[in-house]
Enzyme design. Structure first.
Site, PDB file in Angstrom:
ATOM      1  N   LYS A  31      -8.665  19.233  46.535  1.00 19.32           N
ATOM      2  CA  LYS A  31      -9.529  18.079  46.869  1.00 19.32           C
ATOM      3  C   LYS A  31     -10.686  17.976  45.883  1.00 19.32           C
ATOM      4  O   LYS A  31     -11.016  16.912  45.387  1.00 19.32           O
ATOM      5  CB  LYS A  31     -10.163  18.273  48.253  1.00 19.32           C
ATOM      6  CG  LYS A  31      -9.278  17.977  49.424  1.00 19.32           C
ATOM      7  CD  LYS A  31     -10.099  17.856  50.703  1.00 19.32           C
ATOM      8  CE  LYS A  31     -10.540  19.164  51.311  1.00 19.32           C
ATOM      9  NZ  LYS A  31      -9.526  19.912  52.008  1.00 19.32           N
ATOM     10  N   SER A  83      -6.148  24.201  49.278  1.00 18.35           N
ATOM     11  CA  SER A  83      -6.647  23.055  50.032  1.00 18.35           C
ATOM     12  C   SER A  83      -8.005  22.597  49.484  1.00 18.35           C
ATOM     13  O   SER A  83      -8.191  21.426  49.129  1.00 18.35           O
ATOM     14  CB  SER A  83      -6.765  23.463  51.509  1.00 18.35           C
ATOM     15  OG  SER A  83      -7.525  22.540  52.226  1.00 18.35           O
ATOM     16  N   ASP A  97      -2.470  18.022  50.395  1.00 18.74           N
ATOM     17  CA  ASP A  97      -3.417  18.742  51.264  1.00 18.74           C
ATOM     18  C   ASP A  97      -3.655  17.984  52.559  1.00 18.74           C
ATOM     19  O   ASP A  97      -3.754  18.577  53.626  1.00 18.74           O
ATOM     20  CB  ASP A  97      -4.749  18.984  50.547  1.00 18.74           C
ATOM     21  CG  ASP A  97      -5.736  19.668  51.490  1.00 18.74           C
ATOM     22  OD1 ASP A  97      -5.372  20.722  52.049  1.00 18.74           O
ATOM     23  OD2 ASP A  97      -6.824  19.131  51.724  1.00 18.74           O
ATOM     24  N   ARG A 118      -1.461  22.924  59.157  1.00 18.32           N
ATOM     25  CA  ARG A 118      -2.041  24.272  59.287  1.00 18.32           C
ATOM     26  C   ARG A 118      -2.924  24.369  60.524  1.00 18.32           C
ATOM     27  O   ARG A 118      -2.967  25.393  61.196  1.00 18.32           O
ATOM     28  CB  ARG A 118      -2.859  24.613  58.026  1.00 18.32           C
ATOM     29  CG  ARG A 118      -1.987  24.943  56.834  1.00 18.32           C
ATOM     30  CD  ARG A 118      -2.825  25.014  55.571  1.00 18.32           C
ATOM     31  NE  ARG A 118      -3.897  25.957  55.663  1.00 18.32           N
ATOM     32  CZ  ARG A 118      -5.117  25.781  55.129  1.00 18.32           C
ATOM     33  NH1 ARG A 118      -5.405  24.690  54.462  1.00 18.32           N
ATOM     34  NH2 ARG A 118      -6.030  26.700  55.255  1.00 18.32           N
ATOM     35  N   HIS A 148     -18.692  22.529  48.717  1.00 20.58           N
ATOM     36  CA  HIS A 148     -17.707  22.596  49.797  1.00 20.58           C
ATOM     37  C   HIS A 148     -17.943  23.856  50.602  1.00 20.58           C
ATOM     38  O   HIS A 148     -18.254  24.903  50.051  1.00 20.58           O
ATOM     39  CB  HIS A 148     -16.284  22.590  49.244  1.00 20.58           C
ATOM     40  CG  HIS A 148     -15.270  22.220  50.283  1.00 20.58           C
ATOM     41  ND1 HIS A 148     -15.015  20.912  50.636  1.00 20.58           N
ATOM     42  CD2 HIS A 148     -14.485  22.974  51.073  1.00 20.58           C
ATOM     43  CE1 HIS A 148     -14.101  20.894  51.589  1.00 20.58           C
ATOM     44  NE2 HIS A 148     -13.760  22.129  51.874  1.00 20.58           N
TER      45      HIS A 148
HETATM   46  N1  URA Z   1     -11.747  23.598  54.201  1.00 21.46           N
HETATM   47  C1  URA Z   1     -10.719  22.970  53.600  1.00 21.46           C
HETATM   48  O1  URA Z   1     -10.867  21.900  53.025  1.00 21.46           O
HETATM   49  N2  URA Z   1      -9.526  23.561  53.640  1.00 21.46           N
HETATM   50  C2  URA Z   1      -9.301  24.737  54.238  1.00 21.46           C
HETATM   51  O2  URA Z   1      -8.193  25.218  54.211  1.00 21.46           O
HETATM   52  C3  URA Z   1     -10.386  25.392  54.866  1.00 21.46           C
HETATM   53  C4  URA Z   1     -11.612  24.794  54.841  1.00 21.46           C
END
Ligand code: URA
Length: 444
Positions: A187, A183, A161, A168, A82
């Site tokens: 995930k 967040s 999220d 956000r 990620h």
């Molecule tokens: N990527 C995400 O999934 N969430 C965030 O808050 C920032 C980047």
């Protein structure tokens, strides 16, 4: 419990208990806490932060707003990556099929564009027919068949999220370590992984612009991952100029297709290979990151990564004819070249400004409900350090939005600095970060 009291508690620097945090996050997900109160809470967190225990608790509650997918029926060590978000950051589109082609299953749940940054889901959805909203059964079936699946949060996976991310994005509350941590990790922990590689961006186009803040974010993300029993390592990578030459959803897909067919985009592929090598190592298919990188390079040069990408697109409903013939995609009404007025070298390309210019052209959202123009964006012809003559094309803007063109051109002209003298090159991959600390890396 009263949401107002909890907002005030956080606003005054207090620490919320498990019950209080659950009340707010669950309440919001179930529609009992309205958006205006959640927005105020997010802003309070933005200013007052959370300590590590509170951050881990927040992540846990976000994670358990949905289910944790059980992928034990799929053999192998499942590894994902990620990114904390960047401009032109299309790495996932090459990385997932490339690592899958090395025999490591890659289950990937991604997000949409956030703030000035792009999102993998939006890029994938620029492929006609591509479905990112798969049922859990479909997700597992694609992962089994192709070796990777790339989807968005569903109502089952980290729904808190999904809702908070969109909020956000439009309330100026993205750049917060606990919120980013909750967040990303909710995930990632929900998708059924065994290990995780993080790309922590730093520089003007990153949410954490200073290295110090990016390292603090990395340490939190890694500690949360380890707390949940997942091996997690991170790379600190530069995001002061956009990654690659393309910014904009379909334009980025086309760039990725090129790279999977062997096109040379050095910065993009350096990041992709480094992260891929680490994933292959964590997936136990290579003894070291270097050996993993060699396997990833072979997956690209042999065409196996591209073939896996084609199979992924087909399995998720995408029209593969656009992958084979990208030139048949619709074109923007306006294609405007920005030419250099001076000679010298490109000193810098401000990724943050480029991200915002992309949104003006239609490549991102200003409001939650805004529809993206998938073909809009910016194509760079020069990058940092390139020599430039007067009249050379620096970049090309693509949009249908006539009304925004002049302002976008002005913004871009200011964002690309050409000057005398070759600039000092910055290291793209600055450090490897793991549970033992920060290990600075030298350029390869
Ligand atoms: N990527 C995400 O999934 N969430 C965030 O808050 C920032 C980047």
């Amino acid at each position: 419990m009263n949401p107002t009291e909890l907002i005030r508690k956080k606003r005054n620097g207090g620490t919320l208990s498990k019950e209080e945090m659950e009340f707010l996050v669950r309440g919001y997900t179930e529609g009992k806490v309205p958006e205006y109160q959640m927005s105020a809470f997010l802003m309070a967190v933005y200013f007052k932060g959370m300590d590590f225990e509170e951050t881990a608790l927040f992540t846990d509650i976000m994670l358990h707003s949905g289910i944790v997918v059980d992928l034990s029926e799929i053999p192998g060590v499942k590894v994902d990556k990620h990114s904390t978000g960047g401009v032109g950051d299309k790495v996932s589109l090459i990385l997932a099929p490339m690592v899958a082609a090395c025999g490591v299953p890659v289950p990937m749940i991604s997000g949409r564009g956030l703030g000035h940054t792009g999102g993998t889901l939006d890029k994938l959805e620029s492929i006609p027919g591509f479905r990112t909203q798969l049922s859990l059964e479909e997700y597992k079936a694609v992962l089994k068949k192709v070796g990777t699946a790339m989807i968005g949060q569903t109502k089952e996976i980290a729904p808190a999220d999904k809702m908070m991310y969109a909020l956000r994005d439009v309330t100026g509350t993205v750049e917060s370590i606990p919120l980013i941590s909750g967040s990303i990790m909710s995930k990632k922990l929900a998708e059924g992984i065994d290990a995780l590689v993080l790309d922590i961006k730093t520089g003007r186009g990153a949410f954490m612009d200073s290295e110090e803040k990016a390292i603090a974010l990395a340490k939190t993300l890694i500690a949360v991952g380890e707390k949940f029993g997942k091996t997690t390592i991170g790379f600190l990578t530069d995001m002061s100029q956009p990654l690659g030459f393309a910014v904009g959803n379909w334009l980025e897909v086309v760039e990725c297709i090129g790279c999977m067919k062997g096109a040379k985009v050095p910065d993009l592929m350096e990041v992709t290979y480094t992260l891929g090598g680490a994933m292959v190592m964590l997936g136990k298919k290579a003894p070291t990151i270097e050996a993993g990188i060699a396997m990833c390079k072979e997956a690209i040069s042999s065409g196996r990564a591209f073939e896996t990408f084609r199979r992924l697109v087909a399995a998720q409903g995408g029209d593969v004819s656009f992958i084979d013939h990208p030139e048949k995609y619709p074109k923007s009404e306006h294609q405007v070249e920005i030419k250099s007025k001076t000679a010298g070298f490109v000193q810098s390309i401000d990724a943050l400004e480029i991200g915002f210019a992309g949104i003006m052209l239609g490549a991102g959202r200003m409001r939650v409900d805004e529809v993206i123009d998938m073909k809009a964006g910016i194509l760079f012809k020069k990058k940092d350090g390139d020599a430039v003559k007067v009249g050379d094309v620096l970049t090309v803007l693509m949009t249908d939005r006539n009304s925004e063109l002049d302002r976008a051109v002005q913004r871009l002209e200011k964002a690309i600095i050409v000057g005398a003298g070759s600039p000092m090159s910055t290291h793209l991959i600055k450090a490897l970060i793991d549970g033992t600390g920060v290990h600075p890396l030298n350029p390869s």
